[in-house]
Write an enzyme that holds these catalytic residues in place. Structure first.
Site, short mmCIF file in Angstrom:
data_model
loop_
_atom_site.label_atom_id
_atom_site.label_comp_id
_atom_site.label_asym_id
_atom_site.label_seq_id
_atom_site.Cartn_x
_atom_site.Cartn_y
_atom_site.Cartn_z
CE LYS B 80 -23.08 16.43 25.41
NZ LYS B 80 -22.23 16.55 24.20
CB SER B 155 -21.08 20.32 24.75
OG SER B 155 -21.30 19.11 24.03
CB SER B 179 -18.95 17.63 22.47
OG SER B 179 -19.06 18.98 22.10
#
Lengths: 499, 503
Positions: B80, B155, B179
């Site tokens: 990420k 996210s 997330s």
């Protein structure tokens, strides 16, 4: 920038009672920074002592320097403070280019040490100064404003930032309101900072060099109508960065505030800037413009809970009290009461001690600090400790004398070089060509020439008047431009003229 | 190639160990898959083919030379973009960091590199990890492989989409309020949020320091456990890192059993506001666990009702301070103000932040700045911290009655793009079941629970355990996974529509 109307100091004191408050920031001399492993060497090339943590790079996290905590606790203990069983850091949020994270990691409502006191002597009187708190924080980077006339941000074309200083451990020592000093207020303020500096030096936690910014002082002052009257509105004068300025700034604020109040005006609560050159303060930020720092507990650091045993261990490392220390040193150095009083009075105790520690004889250490260096400090209007010459260097100069490589007169020239930042004593001797002439042939020839040029003096010596050799020695030293060992010259003359 | 990209990380590791496959082959297969389908999915912000293949070759060489290698050596991974990677662009989904190449690695990246996992690239995310859909990414949203018209969660939607669409067998996510877990639920993958302090935060671009945790994203519980074990453990660079060994997670998966285990169903995390199909799949899981010998009871955590409100004060407060460092002075974007001839540093900061941050980020900075302001601190930040304490007490009481807690991971399946973009509170509500774990610092895992009847989209079930008992969430997660795979006769992802890259 114009000076405000001032009341004379005597008039001010006749009408008002001054109340002081002093905030002193001390840079610790830990090898690494407060929250990362970067070195803290003063004067390194800009931005050469930085890492992701002290540069505030995304993702970086702080790790607390245990030695800085130990130093903070020792300072707290030396100031008779209570040590917090548990305390936290907070974030002080504000934007400034030399603040890498745009918040300062600082203790706020939970200082590591609190509620202490210390005693300051001025002439014959002793003043007890109450300590509010001792807390830890990190220093900011340093902005250099380029292109303006003053070096200030106003008028500069651009600014450069050096982050070497960012994250250096700072301790803030805050007094409670200092009352009851009356006319002595400015002197007490100076004596307190002097005392604090000696204390910190004896703890070995800081270089306490005001001219390098490792000790910085903010002076709060207010006036009230009498000893029982409520406190007046205070001003905070920032960056008062020499001992002499502490006294001057406090005196100036007393006179200025007294004029404002006498004129029927009110003192504005504000920060003020001290101007070393003109000796005045000018307004900074007022209370209304004061920033809201939005403090909140620093979530990236765990609370600090100093173990009681550790605190006691640190207490055991505290240096002895000032009285005992003086007696001990006096005995060790073989100084008379008068000698000792001179040393203490000149604020040279720690300097002399360290110079002796670095190898100089006590009498020599005392001589340099109280004569040659005292004169220069006086000329520059700074304290001895603020001179860019330290104990180590004084001892090095004395060592050069002891080994006969230079004499006392040449040493003065070495000190000139040291004050001008020309390098180590050794380097200065080399660069300035100060070494005494030990070439016997050259000396002998100079002696012969002196005898020839001064037949009268030579005859007197031949006749047994050794004191007359002085004129001959002077002539030789003049020819050698002082770079000869006067004792050796004397021996040569006496040998040549012996009956 | 199809078998390779669909294989689990554990199987790939075993195949390499047996000499049946090389890391270069596997990594190349994943890179080919990314090239084929990521135009549709936009899971990646940056792909590092050369770097990944170089690592793969090094691992293959080491293995060929008979050197000992880590369990997951040679298994490619996606990271990420909130995680700082030396030499690889790291934007955190924001324009504010456009062009920044970090000079250092996050601790977890160091661990991945040391273990020899080829890094395929950086995955898309909501800007600065603020969002539940990736729609707030400054670089455009990622798409859900189950339906390209829907969100992959957020996210960490990029990581979940990458794993779900077989572009990577493993990925790193971060979880501040859900997330990792919510994207896992809506894409039919597995995601775990470790105990706070269990995985180093050094090098994660902080959103809310007291809530953030990095963790594994995978297709199976075992793969997640293997990755979690690699990531976890004490880090001296993170003062909030636990000084304790990682629990034996892989062992917990391999010996998974729930007989006699007390499972608490959280009354406040279900019922009204939860989609019908989500509830139905959740009830099935409860039934399966009961059949498998678990003692299922209902527990109540009354203060969970205030979790969302407390979270949206604590998170913005910390974020407003954490994001202050983006000031155009040292790195990232710098935008001079319009029509100012000789701008001050302050004006450049303001112009850069105005141009570099998106609306959601600005919204939260304003919220946090307000909540921390003098005169409001006690009412907002102070009260929120008190609620946080009450939530921690609710958890403590619940864990007196139950060994693990169970709830749906998210109240709905993946929603359509744009559906909640103009209604921040509706968007925030998607994290209602995941937020309490972050406020209390406890571990949680989301595993697929099936497909909702009404829309045919994946649903997830969340297992929570007390702090430091991460092994329990893996134990129960593995049992749920095994029971469901047996019931379905295959994995959930096997039922996903194929993504071809022809869209």
């Amino acid at each position: 920038m114009t000076a405000a109307t001032l009341l004379s100091y005597d008039d001010a004191l006749a009408r008002f009672d001054p109340v002081l408050g002093l905030e002193v920031h001390v840079e610790l001399n830990t090898a690494s920074k407060m929250f990362c492993a970067c070195p803290t060497t003063f004067g390194a090339a800009p931005n050469s002592q930085v890492c992701p943590v002290c540069l505030g790079l995304p993702g970086a996290l702080p790790v607390l320097n245990e030695r800085a905590v130990a130093a903070a606790i020792r300072i707290g203990l030396a100031l008779n403070c209570s040590i917090a069983a548990e305390c936290r850091f907070a974030r002080k949020n504000y934007f400034y280019p030399d603040m890498p994270k745009n918040f300062q990691t600082s203790q706020y409502d939970e200082p590591i040490a609190y509620d202490g006191w210390t005693e300051v002597a001025v002439d014959e009187a002793a003043y007890r100064i109450e300590i509010e708190r001792v807390h830890m924080e990190e220093d900011t980077g340093k902005s250099l404003h380029v292109g303006g006339a003053t070096g200030r941000i106003h008028g500069a074309s651009h600014s450069l930032v050096d982050y070497n200083r960012a994250g250096i451990p700072l301790i803030e020592i805050v007094t409670k309101p200092i009352i009851g000093t009356g006319a002595a207020a400015p002197v007490v303020a100076r004596a307190y900072v002097t005392h604090l500096r000696e204390l910190l030096l004896s703890l070995g936690v800081s270089d306490v060099r005001m001219e390098q910014g490792s000790l910085r002082c903010d002076a709060n002052a207010s006036l009230r109508l009498g000893q029982d009257a409520p406190f007046g509105t205070r001003t905070e004068t920032k960056n008062v960065n020499s001992l002499r300025s502490v006294e001057r700034a406090v005196r100036y604020e007393i006179c200025r505030q007294a004029a404002v109040l006498t004129d029927g005006g009110t003192v504005t609560q504000e920060t003020r800037h001290w101007h070393e050159d003109t000796g005045i303060t000018t307004p900074g930020r007022s209370k209304e413009q004061a920033e809201d720092y939005r403090y909140f507990p620093e979530p990236d650091l765990a609370p600090i809970a100093p173990d009681v045993a550790w605190v006691e261990q640190l207490r055991a490392t505290l240096p002895e009290g000032p009285g005992r220390r003086r007696s001990r040193l006096q005995a060790a150095w073989g100084f008379s009461d008068l000698d000792m009083r001179d040393v203490v009075g000149a604020g040279a105790l720690a300097l002399v001690e360290q110079t002796i520690g670095a190898g100089a004889a006590p009498a020599a250490a005392k001589k340099w600090w109280l004569t040659e260096l005292a004169r220069r400090a006086n000329e520059q209007g700074v304290e001895l400790a603020e001179l860019p010459v330290g104990p180590e260097q004084v001892a090095q100069v004395q060592a050069l004398i002891d080994t006969g490589r230079i004499n006392d007169k040449l040493a003065r020239s070495v000190f000139d070089g040291l004050l001008a930042g020309e390098g180590t004593p050794e380097e200065i001797v080399a660069a300035r060509g100060l070494e005494v002439v030990s070439d016997e042939t050259a000396l002998g020839a100079a002696v012969d020439r002196a005898i020839e040029a001064n037949p009268g003096a030579a005859d007197k010596v031949r006749a047994g008047k050794a004191a007359a050799a002085g004129a001959l020695i002077g002539a030789v030293m003049a020819e050698m431009r002082g770079q000869a060992d006067a004792g050796r010259v004397r021996d040569l003359i006496l040998a040549k003229l012996s009956p | 190639m199809d078998d390779t990209i669909r294989a689990s990380a554990a199987d790939l590791a075993a195949a390499m160990q047996a000499g049946e496959m090389s890391s270069v082959e596997i990594t190349q297969a994943q890179l080919d898959r990314i090239a084929e389908v990521d135009g549709d999915l936009h899971a990646f912000l940056h792909v590092d083919a050369d770097g990944a293949l170089a690592t793969a070759k090094r691992v293959d060489d080491a293995r060929a030379a008979g050197e000992a290698v880590a369990a997951l050596a040679g298994v490619p991974i996606a990271i990420k973009d909130v995680v700082v990677t030396r030499g690889l662009p790291t934007t955190c989904g924001s324009h504010i960091l456009e062009g920044w190449i970090p000079p250092y690695d996050a601790t977890i990246v160091t661990r991945l590199r040391q273990a020899g996992l080829p890094i395929l690239g950086k995955t898309n995310m909501d800007e600065l990890a603020m969002g539940s859909s990736t729609e707030h990414s400054a670089y455009g949203p990622s798409r859900n492989p189950w339906d390209l018209g829907r969100i992959p969660g957020g996210s960490g939607g990029g990581s979940a989409a990458a794993v779900a669409s077989h572009q990577a067998p493993l990925a790193i996510g971060t979880d501040t309020g859900g997330s990792i877990r919510q994207p896992a639920a809506v894409t039919g993958t597995v995601g775990a949020k470790p105990t706070y302090g269990g995985v180093s935060r050094y090098g994660l671009i902080a959103l809310a320091s007291s809530l953030d945790q990095a963790g594994p994203v995978a297709r199976t519980v075992l793969d997640a456990a293997m990755l979690h074990e690699l990531l976890g453990g004490h880090d001296p660079l993170d003062s909030t890192s636990l000084d304790a060994p990682v629990p034996a997670l892989v062992d917990a998966v391999r010996d998974a059993d729930v007989a006699g285990l007390r499972v608490g169903v959280v009354r406040e995390l279900g019922g009204e506001g939860y989609q019908r199909g989500v509830r139905a799949r959740f009830d099935e899981v409860v039934g399966l666990l009961t059949d498998a010998g678990a003692e299922v009871t209902e527990v109540s955590c009354p203060h969970f009702d205030y979790a969302l409100a407390a979270y949206y004060l604590i998170l913005p407060s910390e974020a407003s301070s954490n994001l202050a460092k983006f000031d155009a002075m040292r790195y990232g974007l710098r935008v001079p103000p319009d029509g100012v001839a000789d701008p001050s540093a302050e004006q450049v900061m303001a112009a850069t932040r105005a141009a570099g941050f998106g609306d959601e980020v600005k919204r939260r900075i304003i919220l946090g700045t307000y909540a921390l302001s003098s005169g409001y601190y006690d009412a907002y930040y102070g009260s929120a911290q008190k609620v946080r304490t009450l939530i921690q007490r609710d958890f403590a009481a619940a864990f007196d009655q139950a060994d693990v807690l169970l709830s749906p991971t998210a109240p709905t399946t993946a929603f359509r793009f744009g559906e909640k973009l103009d209604d921040p509170v509706a968007m925030y509500l998607n994290d209602i079941a995941t937020i309490p774990a972050n406020l209390a610092g406890v571990p949680g895992i989301s595993v697929p629970s099936g497909l909702a009847d009404e829309d045919g989209l994946p649903t997830g079930v969340q297992v929570l355990a007390p702090a430091r008992a991460d092994d329990r969430v893996y134990r129960v997660g593995a049992v749920i996974e095994a029971l469901l795979v047996e019931r379905w006769g295959g994995t959930l992802l096997a039922r996903a529509p194929s993504v071809t890259g022809t869209r």
